[in-house]
Write a protein that holds these residues in place. Sequence first.
Motif, PDB file in Angstrom:
ATOM      1  N   PRO A 104      -4.492 -15.979   5.741  1.00 10.66           N
ATOM      2  CA  PRO A 104      -3.850 -14.384   6.153  1.00 10.66           C
ATOM      3  C   PRO A 104      -4.117 -13.062   5.077  1.00 10.66           C
ATOM      4  N   GLY A 105      -5.194 -11.733   5.849  1.00 11.59           N
ATOM      5  CA  GLY A 105      -5.305 -10.688   4.605  1.00 11.59           C
ATOM      6  C   GLY A 105      -6.441 -10.980   3.206  1.00 11.59           C
ATOM      7  N   GLY A 106      -6.650 -12.714   3.582  1.00  9.73           N
ATOM      8  CA  GLY A 106      -7.619 -12.676   2.847  1.00  9.73           C
ATOM      9  C   GLY A 106      -9.113 -12.280   3.112  1.00  9.73           C
ATOM     10  N   ASP A 107      -9.761 -11.963   1.867  1.00  7.72           N
ATOM     11  CA  ASP A 107     -11.385 -11.858   1.846  1.00  7.72           C
ATOM     12  C   ASP A 107     -11.437 -13.205   1.810  1.00  7.72           C
ATOM     13  N   VAL A 108     -13.535 -13.524   2.626  1.00  7.02           N
ATOM     14  CA  VAL A 108     -14.376 -14.146   2.767  1.00  7.02           C
ATOM     15  C   VAL A 108     -16.091 -13.437   3.080  1.00  7.02           C
ATOM     16  N   LEU A 110     -19.478 -14.134   4.034  1.00  3.58           N
ATOM     17  CA  LEU A 110     -20.687 -14.908   4.764  1.00  3.58           C
ATOM     18  C   LEU A 110     -21.476 -14.072   5.199  1.00  3.58           C
ATOM     19  N   LEU A 111     -22.785 -14.707   5.063  1.00  5.59           N
ATOM     20  CA  LEU A 111     -23.861 -13.753   4.844  1.00  5.59           C
ATOM     21  C   LEU A 111     -24.242 -12.497   3.854  1.00  5.59           C
ATOM     22  N   GLY A 112     -23.452 -12.676   2.900  1.00  6.34           N
ATOM     23  CA  GLY A 112     -23.669 -11.738   1.273  1.00  6.34           C
ATOM     24  C   GLY A 112     -22.743 -10.839   2.342  1.00  6.34           C
ATOM     25  N   THR A 113     -22.392 -10.143   3.170  1.00  9.08           N
ATOM     26  CA  THR A 113     -21.326  -9.695   3.476  1.00  9.08           C
ATOM     27  C   THR A 113     -19.566  -9.902   2.944  1.00  9.08           C
ATOM     28  N   PRO A 114     -18.863  -8.571   2.831  1.00 12.86           N
ATOM     29  CA  PRO A 114     -18.029  -9.190   2.120  1.00 12.86           C
ATOM     30  C   PRO A 114     -16.865  -9.265   3.638  1.00 12.86           C
ATOM     31  N   PHE A 115     -16.144  -9.946   3.945  1.00  5.74           N
ATOM     32  CA  PHE A 115     -14.928  -9.611   5.449  1.00  5.74           C
ATOM     33  C   PHE A 115     -13.105 -10.062   5.197  1.00  5.74           C
ATOM     34  N   ARG A 116     -12.822  -8.589   5.322  1.00  4.35           N
ATOM     35  CA  ARG A 116     -11.664  -8.707   5.020  1.00  4.35           C
ATOM     36  C   ARG A 116     -10.852  -9.955   6.344  1.00  4.35           C
ATOM     37  N   LEU A 117     -10.024 -10.416   6.466  1.00  2.00           N
ATOM     38  CA  LEU A 117      -9.597 -11.806   7.421  1.00  2.00           C
ATOM     39  C   LEU A 117      -7.858 -10.988   7.502  1.00  2.00           C
ATOM     40  N   PRO A 118      -8.134 -11.242   9.259  1.00  4.05           N
ATOM     41  CA  PRO A 118      -6.728 -10.401   9.770  1.00  4.05           C
ATOM     42  C   PRO A 118      -5.307 -11.206   9.020  1.00  4.05           C
ATOM     43  N   ALA A 119      -4.640 -10.451   8.966  1.00  4.90           N
ATOM     44  CA  ALA A 119      -2.651 -11.062   8.202  1.00  4.90           C
ATOM     45  C   ALA A 119      -2.506 -11.419   9.192  1.00  4.90           C
ATOM     46  N   TYR A 120      -2.857 -12.923   9.777  1.00 11.40           N
ATOM     47  CA  TYR A 120      -2.150 -13.474  11.292  1.00 11.40           C
ATOM     48  C   TYR A 120      -0.979 -14.504  11.208  1.00 11.40           C
ATOM     49  N   SER A 121      -0.281 -13.592  11.743  1.00  8.42           N
ATOM     50  CA  SER A 121       0.970 -14.981  12.172  1.00  8.42           C
ATOM     51  C   SER A 121       1.606 -14.752  13.153  1.00  8.42           C
ATOM     52  N   ARG A 122       2.482 -15.461  13.199  1.00  2.00           N
ATOM     53  CA  ARG A 122       2.962 -15.990  14.760  1.00  2.00           C
ATOM     54  C   ARG A 122       2.963 -14.899  15.430  1.00  2.00           C
ATOM     55  N   GLY A 123       2.580 -14.160  16.436  1.00  2.00           N
ATOM     56  CA  GLY A 123       2.261 -13.684  17.416  1.00  2.00           C
ATOM     57  C   GLY A 123       1.874 -12.041  17.077  1.00  2.00           C
ATOM     58  N   ARG A 124       1.285 -12.190  16.176  1.00  2.00           N
ATOM     59  CA  ARG A 124       1.072 -10.688  15.596  1.00  2.00           C
ATOM     60  C   ARG A 124      -0.537 -10.814  15.690  1.00  2.00           C
ATOM     61  N   VAL A 337     -11.959 -19.470  -6.444  1.00  2.00           N
ATOM     62  CA  VAL A 337     -11.650 -20.648  -5.314  1.00  2.00           C
ATOM     63  C   VAL A 337     -13.085 -20.001  -3.892  1.00  2.00           C
ATOM     64  N   ILE A 338     -14.068 -20.738  -3.537  1.00  2.00           N
ATOM     65  CA  ILE A 338     -14.752 -20.333  -2.494  1.00  2.00           C
ATOM     66  C   ILE A 338     -14.420 -20.985  -1.131  1.00  2.00           C
ATOM     67  N   PRO A 339     -13.900 -20.041  -0.281  1.00  2.00           N
ATOM     68  CA  PRO A 339     -13.522 -21.124   1.429  1.00  2.00           C
ATOM     69  C   PRO A 339     -14.641 -21.744   1.505  1.00  2.00           C
ATOM     70  N   ALA A 340     -13.790 -22.633   2.754  1.00  2.00           N
ATOM     71  CA  ALA A 340     -15.338 -23.661   3.704  1.00  2.00           C
ATOM     72  C   ALA A 340     -15.643 -21.963   4.386  1.00  2.00           C
ATOM     73  N   GLY A 341     -16.647 -22.382   4.172  1.00  2.00           N
ATOM     74  CA  GLY A 341     -18.585 -21.867   4.412  1.00  2.00           C
ATOM     75  C   GLY A 341     -19.134 -20.417   3.716  1.00  2.00           C
ATOM     76  N   GLY A 342     -17.719 -19.964   3.069  1.00  2.00           N
ATOM     77  CA  GLY A 342     -17.725 -19.282   1.811  1.00  2.00           C
ATOM     78  C   GLY A 342     -18.946 -18.945   1.678  1.00  2.00           C
ATOM     79  N   GLN A 343     -19.169 -18.008   0.223  1.00  2.00           N
ATOM     80  CA  GLN A 343     -19.600 -17.643  -0.782  1.00  2.00           C
ATOM     81  C   GLN A 343     -19.263 -16.641  -1.803  1.00  2.00           C
ATOM     82  N   VAL A 344     -19.224 -16.462  -2.912  1.00  2.00           N
ATOM     83  CA  VAL A 344     -18.962 -16.223  -4.213  1.00  2.00           C
ATOM     84  C   VAL A 344     -19.979 -15.486  -4.941  1.00  2.00           C
ATOM     85  N   PHE A 345     -19.896 -14.997  -5.539  1.00  2.00           N
ATOM     86  CA  PHE A 345     -21.524 -13.861  -6.298  1.00  2.00           C
ATOM     87  C   PHE A 345     -20.366 -14.193  -7.774  1.00  2.00           C
TER      88      PHE A 345
END
Length: 636
Positions: A104-108, A110-124, A337-345
């Motif tokens: 939640p709220g992390g970064d991944v 993909l395709l050379g593009t940084p995405f900020r993940l939603p800060a997901y939690s129950r009901g949010r 740490v490289i998330p599943a499916g992700g990239q790092v530079f």
Amino acid sequence: MVFRSGKHRSGRTRRGRAPRTYLLRGAAALTMLVVLVVVVNGTVSRDVGARSQTEPPPGGAPKAFSTFIDRAGISPDGAAASADLDGSGNSLSARTLAEAGWVPGGDVVLLGTPFRLPAYSRGRPDHLLADGQPVVLEDTRVHSVGFLVTGSRIGGGGDDVLGTGTIVYADGTEQDYTLSVPHWTEGPAGDAALTLPYANSSSAIENGPTGPVRLYARSVPVDPVREVDHVVLPQVAEESARMHVFSVGGRSAGEDWTGTWARATSGYMEVGPWEDQTLRLAVRSTTGGHRVRIRLDNTFADRPVRVGAASLGLRGEGAATLGSALPLAFGGSSETVIPAGGQVFSDPVEILLPPHTDVLISLHLPDRVTAAPVHYASVDTNFTSAPGTGDQTLDPTGEPFTGRVDQWPFLAGVEVLDGPGAVVALGDSITDGTRSTRDAHARWPDVLSTRLAAQPGVPNMGVLNMGVAGNHVVTDGYPGAGVSTYANGVAMTHRAQRDVFTREGVGTLVVFAGINDLRWGTDPRDVIAGLEAIADTADEHGVRVFVATLGPCGGEARCTAEVEQARQLVNAHLRGQADDPDSSFAGVWDFDAVLRDPQNPSRLLPDYDSGDHLHPGDAGLRALAESVDLHQLVGV
């Protein structure tokens, strides 16, 4: 004449031209139907002019993406009722996302593009339904706009979800785009950013009726010279179709990087296991520079991987470095740490890297790794230390590296700053160098790079080899998810976005592929459709495309008379593109004419045959590279 020039060759987008319509046949029809819509329509379509500076955007004032999030589609296991992605009580599992490293709220990336993940939690709330919302990007100068998305349909059905949106530039001009998003349960795994093993359901916690589910990354090219004011998200015309958007980002145009070495991930395979040991991977630069960074990919993975340390050094003998290796950092940290499916530079390092120089990249893997994304057929020797020997990334002697690795795991690219641009060679085992001499850099893209460096008056561009042994144009070999013994890649139409169009500095693409499709029974018209779909997408990205005719393979077990007839059909069509003013190809290279035996045109020239009647040996690969007109290749 070996090189045939087409009329369309500038790499500029043909504004206003409608995408081609293809009639699909045979076993590849379903796959290609998805691919053609995704690849061709998932790009900029036209410039629609300027909006009045006083005219408000149709969706209200532009705002940050997070302010529009209003729906919950991610739930904790055992609490499926707290979210509903598809209107039927099904939702993404928070547990499987976290296990993949998508926290939640992390970064991944993909395709050379940084995405900020939603800060997901129950009901949010964690995402939105695309409906024309005007979104402001954090970075206003970008090569492309990326979308982390998936699709669903009320009442069932697994077709792609299509929507049209607008890029609005700071100067008031606008650019329309069409986005095509696969269905979260029915879409192709080979095209997915992340495949999760199950979704939460109102009727089951694990392995419910939805089975594996997928998230997708989509990239829309924009003008990197102009600043983007905001992005209007797509509007979906079909009432039953929903486009779920979890994040929007931009691939920065702030620095001009050029690939000097790259390989495509061909599969996700059992390895080692590797634990607390160091990989030392050998690569060779094609263009030079003074600032260098590496790209690591965790493509197709279902779990994150931790890299405890990394280094880059010029190569001495074997696994030894020439002098000291330079430690690499990732956002200022020695580990990543490289998330599943992700990239790092990596952060760039200062080093004088000449063209055609051997380099050693070392990666310390502190945790147990039993499977990894790999480029399988390396034809180069890589090294590993013994398990439990710890971080050896800065060792100059090479003595700890007693093991051998026949793949390139994790390492996907090496880039230099302010380079002259790059050429990508997209192909199969012939481009990958199967049956060329090991460790001799005798692949035809290697020889092409050597010629560029030696030719006065042409830029010494990077040459990126994106060949994958066993690869097809329109059908997946590797299934796109899970550990598999098949490492012959997903279809080129599925991997082109990741391996070509979001690579840094790419201005030219060479496609030499299709013989494997024909050998395994694909209709030649589907092969032609796939090649032209890739070319049309390249054109939208401003990338010039050269296509090569298919070489002969008579005498090889699968190259029957029917395959030869299909090969001739494909080649006749491609040769006809050379004189077609509406062709997507900048030129046609007649590799068939280079390789064939004049006395027996369905077979390789004996001097060029590696012995299996399919793959050219070193002499044949050199002949391919030497047949290329370098001035026409680089456009000078």
